[in-house]
Design a protein around this motif. Structure first.
Motif, PDB file in Angstrom:
ATOM      1  N   TYR A 176       0.806  -1.216   0.000  1.00 45.25           N
ATOM      2  CA  TYR A 176       0.000   0.000   0.000  1.00 45.25           C
ATOM      3  C   TYR A 176       0.843   1.272   0.000  1.00 45.25           C
ATOM      4  O   TYR A 176       0.385   2.320  -0.466  1.00 45.25           O
ATOM      5  N   ALA A 177       2.053   1.181   0.502  1.00 44.67           N
ATOM      6  CA  ALA A 177       2.910   2.372   0.534  1.00 44.67           C
ATOM      7  C   ALA A 177       3.213   2.883  -0.866  1.00 44.67           C
ATOM      8  O   ALA A 177       3.425   4.081  -1.064  1.00 44.67           O
ATOM      9  N   VAL A 178       3.227   1.986  -1.857  1.00 46.50           N
ATOM     10  CA  VAL A 178       3.514   2.415  -3.234  1.00 46.50           C
ATOM     11  C   VAL A 178       2.515   3.464  -3.712  1.00 46.50           C
ATOM     12  O   VAL A 178       2.849   4.339  -4.513  1.00 46.50           O
ATOM     13  N   PHE A 179       1.287   3.393  -3.191  1.00 53.31           N
ATOM     14  CA  PHE A 179       0.266   4.347  -3.642  1.00 53.31           C
ATOM     15  C   PHE A 179       0.549   5.762  -3.139  1.00 53.31           C
ATOM     16  O   PHE A 179       0.004   6.729  -3.673  1.00 53.31           O
ATOM     17  N   SER A 180       1.389   5.877  -2.113  1.00 52.73           N
ATOM     18  CA  SER A 180       1.778   7.202  -1.643  1.00 52.73           C
ATOM     19  C   SER A 180       2.591   7.936  -2.697  1.00 52.73           C
ATOM     20  O   SER A 180       2.614   9.169  -2.732  1.00 52.73           O
ATOM     21  N   ILE A 181       3.267   7.176  -3.556  1.00 54.34           N
ATOM     22  CA  ILE A 181       4.011   7.769  -4.662  1.00 54.34           C
ATOM     23  C   ILE A 181       3.130   7.914  -5.895  1.00 54.34           C
ATOM     24  O   ILE A 181       3.156   8.933  -6.587  1.00 54.34           O
ATOM     25  N   VAL A 182       2.337   6.905  -6.162  1.00 58.05           N
ATOM     26  CA  VAL A 182       1.527   6.888  -7.384  1.00 58.05           C
ATOM     27  C   VAL A 182       0.385   7.902  -7.332  1.00 58.05           C
ATOM     28  O   VAL A 182       0.116   8.606  -8.319  1.00 58.05           O
ATOM     29  N   ALA A 183      -0.303   7.989  -6.179  1.00 59.16           N
ATOM     30  CA  ALA A 183      -1.508   8.819  -6.084  1.00 59.16           C
ATOM     31  C   ALA A 183      -1.283  10.288  -6.445  1.00 59.16           C
ATOM     32  O   ALA A 183      -2.082  10.870  -7.189  1.00 59.16           O
ATOM     33  N   PRO A 184      -0.221  10.937  -5.934  1.00 55.18           N
ATOM     34  CA  PRO A 184      -0.024  12.341  -6.323  1.00 55.18           C
ATOM     35  C   PRO A 184       0.167  12.525  -7.826  1.00 55.18           C
ATOM     36  O   PRO A 184      -0.269  13.526  -8.400  1.00 55.18           O
ATOM     37  N   MET A 185       0.800  11.558  -8.475  1.00 56.84           N
ATOM     38  CA  MET A 185       1.024  11.663  -9.903  1.00 56.84           C
ATOM     39  C   MET A 185      -0.277  11.478 -10.683  1.00 56.84           C
ATOM     40  O   MET A 185      -0.522  12.162 -11.679  1.00 56.84           O
ATOM     41  N   VAL A 186      -1.128  10.568 -10.219  1.00 58.80           N
ATOM     42  CA  VAL A 186      -2.421  10.374 -10.869  1.00 58.80           C
ATOM     43  C   VAL A 186      -3.283  11.626 -10.713  1.00 58.80           C
ATOM     44  O   VAL A 186      -3.963  12.058 -11.652  1.00 58.80           O
TER      45      VAL A 186
END
Length: 233
Positions: A176-186
């Motif tokens: 789930y930590a990966v989404f901390s990087i992905v979400a701002p970019m999306v």
């Protein structure tokens, strides 16, 4: 007379060879031109609304020529994704392997370079298209998940794991930590392609400033740490 006729025929033959060479060069260039035209139309109109003949017309070729290279609109879309996004993962993985800085520096580099190479380009519209239309095209959604989402999240996971193994990051739930990087970019993609029209003109979203703020929050958190000398106002 005979010599003059021979000269004229030679010139005609040369022009024919030149035209043939130009046609051959044009033929070789067509796949790239078709992919560029398809990317433009998919981003402008979406997948469902884009017609194959429109892509051919924008590229300056016939619909038959389009189907010589891409037998269906679905295959054309897959080729666009590979050309602009998934085909670059080998390059990005190599950069990960060769990166010599800290993992915090790697995270910052990753997000900034993503914006420069994908987010700020027309290719970012592919993500918005998939968010909008994936449920209507499950085969394409599965393709995008396999070609883009899985390798992308795996690369983010490796970055975070690097930080943990080097003692730079605390233990994390990597799934789930990966989404901390992905979400701002999306979010930045959606702001660019959809939400931008809703943002007040006096408060435009500055992509670089936005990413800097997101990266700082991601790496430093919101709470003041006990060893902090002071907090910024």
């Amino acid at each position: 007379m005979r010599g003059r006729l021979f000269h004229v025929l030679s010139k005609v033959a040369e022009r024919g060879e030149d035209n043939s060479a130009r046609r051959e060069r044009r033929k070789e260039a067509r796949p790239g031109e078709l992919l560029d035209a398809a990317l433009q139309l998919f981003v402008e109109k979406g997948f469902a609304a884009t017609r194959s003949e429109e892509v051919a017309a924008r590229a300056g070729v016939s619909k038959g020529t389009l189907f010589l290279y891409f037998p269906s609109k679905e295959e054309l879309f897959k080729a666009v994704v590979r050309e602009n996004i998934s085909g670059r993962f080998a390059e990005w993985t190599q950069e990960f392997e060769e990166f010599e800085g800290s993992t915090s520096e790697m995270v910052r580099y990753c997000m900034r370079v993503w914006w420069e190479r994908i987010g700020a380009t027309r290719a970012s519209g592919i993500t918005k298209l998939m968010i909008s239309e994936a449920s209507n095209f499950p085969e394409l959604a599965a393709f995008y998940r396999q070609e883009v989402i899985r390798p992308g999240t795996e690369l983010m996971r490796r970055i975070l794991l690097r930080g943990i193994e080097r003692g730079e990051f605390r233990d994390l739930d990597l799934d789930y930590a990966v989404f901390s990087i992905v979400a701002p970019m999306v979010f930045l993609i959606m702001a660019k392609h959809s939400l931008g029209a809703c943002v007040a003109q006096d408060t435009p979203l500055d992509p670089e400033r936005y990413l800097d703020a997101q990266i700082d929050t991601l790496l430093l958190g919101l709470c003041v740490r006990p060893d902090a000398k002071g907090a910024r106002a």
